[in-house]
Design a protein around this motif. Structure first.
Motif, PDB file in Angstrom:
ATOM      1  N   CYS A  20       0.842  -1.189   0.000  1.00  0.00           N
ATOM      2  CA  CYS A  20       0.000   0.000   0.000  1.00  0.00           C
ATOM      3  C   CYS A  20       0.882   1.245   0.000  1.00  0.00           C
ATOM      4  O   CYS A  20       1.997   1.247   0.541  1.00  0.00           O
ATOM      5  N   SER A  21       0.371   2.300  -0.590  1.00  0.00           N
ATOM      6  CA  SER A  21       1.139   3.546  -0.686  1.00  0.00           C
ATOM      7  C   SER A  21       0.776   4.541   0.414  1.00  0.00           C
ATOM      8  O   SER A  21       1.261   5.671   0.416  1.00  0.00           O
ATOM      9  N   CYS A  22      -0.075   4.126   1.348  1.00  0.00           N
ATOM     10  CA  CYS A  22      -0.444   5.038   2.427  1.00  0.00           C
ATOM     11  C   CYS A  22       0.724   5.189   3.411  1.00  0.00           C
ATOM     12  O   CYS A  22       1.614   4.340   3.483  1.00  0.00           O
ATOM     13  N   SER A  23       0.717   6.275   4.174  1.00  0.00           N
ATOM     14  CA  SER A  23       1.722   6.513   5.202  1.00  0.00           C
ATOM     15  C   SER A  23       1.173   7.522   6.198  1.00  0.00           C
ATOM     16  O   SER A  23       0.216   8.252   5.911  1.00  0.00           O
ATOM     17  N   ARG A  24       1.784   7.593   7.346  1.00  0.00           N
ATOM     18  CA  ARG A  24       1.337   8.557   8.358  1.00  0.00           C
ATOM     19  C   ARG A  24       1.495   9.990   7.849  1.00  0.00           C
ATOM     20  O   ARG A  24       0.634  10.838   8.070  1.00  0.00           O
ATOM     21  N   ASP A  25       2.587  10.244   7.144  1.00  0.00           N
ATOM     22  CA  ASP A  25       2.817  11.597   6.622  1.00  0.00           C
ATOM     23  C   ASP A  25       1.730  11.997   5.625  1.00  0.00           C
ATOM     24  O   ASP A  25       1.263  13.141   5.628  1.00  0.00           O
ATOM     25  N   LYS A  26       1.330  11.065   4.747  1.00  0.00           N
ATOM     26  CA  LYS A  26       0.304  11.371   3.751  1.00  0.00           C
ATOM     27  C   LYS A  26      -1.044  11.625   4.413  1.00  0.00           C
ATOM     28  O   LYS A  26      -1.780  12.538   4.021  1.00  0.00           O
TER      29      LYS A  26
END
Length: 331
Positions: free
Chosen positions: A284-290
């Protein structure tokens, strides 16, 4: 690309989650084939989808992987359906060169009722709507989007319609999904998934040979010349379509057969050449920063409405990762 030997008895060992490009030079055709395993199992198990939903999302994932690995630039391919059926949304993202993620939204009660009555075909599950393919080459270039109607056909047929209407490239696609149930040493049941796909396209040097017939206009005036909508395929392409059409679902998901042996079985008489494969991974390309950046784009009032028990919680629909923020972090 590195060419591999496909002589019988000298085939590359079976590799799951690897897209294999191939050429059939004498027939002016090329394509890609894949057998997904662990990556698809991880995607489907993460949400514990009902089997009809899992099968649809598996087909869509295979289709996206076959198309996404053909991109020649760094970017993203998004394939998405929006329909009025029990499975209202399917979305698969492919980020070059190898990352895949997928998600389905469905009406649990409607799917359960469909299973009870045996009405679980793609026609029943999807209903009517649209399929969109979006190519996103990055922030410095414009997106491209092609759309095609979902009219109760299978995803294979819908993909064929897309290529005929939007890309004007003669294309033949086969997709299959299989559910495997095994038991471990302790007797516990384990479920794994396999999904196979084969895409072949006709790309001769002469544009006239490659040009598809225009779409039939339906009910046209009596004086309309309909000859442009009729006619036979190029002989080479007709042969490729016929060969691909012989592939059974069981062959596409057969781990003992694998992609290389399948391509050899189909095209060895015509001298098929296969090349080094491209692996794909469930990522997945999600992240906390995003997620934090997204929340910061909301107004203070919108963020305030999202606070529960003193925190703002966001869960990624694709990978189910949860992120929590203190409201003060976002001020």
């Amino acid at each position: 690309m590195t060419e591999l030997n496909v002589a019988e008895g000298e085939l590359t060992p079976v590799r799951l989650d690897e897209v294999v490009p191939f050429n059939i030079d004498v027939l002016d055709a090329r394509g890609r084939a894949v057998l997904l395993g662990p990556s698809l199992t991880a995607i489907l198990d993460r949400h514990d989808y009902p089997e009809p939903v899992a099968r649809l999302l598996g087909e869509m994932t295979v289709l996206t992987v076959l198309l996404g690995t053909s991109l020649k630039f760094s970017g993203k391919l998004i394939v998405q359906t929006q329909t009025d059926g029990p499975v209202s949304l399917l979305v698969v993202d492919f980020v070059t060169p190898d990352s895949i993620r997928a998600y389905a939204r469905y009406d649990a009660d409607a799917v359960k009722a469909a299973v009870a009555t045996g009405n679980t075909s793609p026609t029943e599950m999807l209903g009517k709507g649209m399929l969109a393919l979006t190519v996103d080459p990055g922030k410095y270039m414009s997106r491209y989007q092609g759309m095609v109607k979902l009219d109760g056909s299978s995803l294979e047929e819908i993909a064929h319609n897309y290529f005929k209407q939007s890309e004007q490239i003669p294309t033949k696609i086969r997709l299959a999904v299989g559910k495997l149930i095994t038991r471990d040493n302790d007797g516990n049941q384990q479920t794994t998934w396999r999904a196979g796909g084969l895409l072949a396209q006709f790309l001769p040097e002469s544009e006239d040979r490659a040009r598809q017939k225009d779409l039939h206009p339906g009910e046209a005036p009596a004086e309309t010349d309909l000859s442009v909508y009729e006619g036979n395929d190029d002989e080479a392409w007709a042969e490729v379509k016929a060969l691909v059409g012989t592939v059974a679902d069981s062959e596409l998901i057969d781990e003992d057969l694998g992609v290389h042996k399948l391509l050899y079985r189909l095209f060895h008489e015509r001298g098929v050449r296969v090349f080094e494969g491209q692996s794909v991974v469930d990522q997945c390309s999600c992240s906390r920063d995003k997620v934090e950046s997204l929340l910061r784009s909301f107004s203070p009032e919108q963020r305030e409405e999202s606070v529960e028990n003193g925190k703002i919680s966001i869960t990624c629909e694709f990978c189910s990762t949860s992120y929590e923020f203190e409201p003060a972090e976002l001020e």
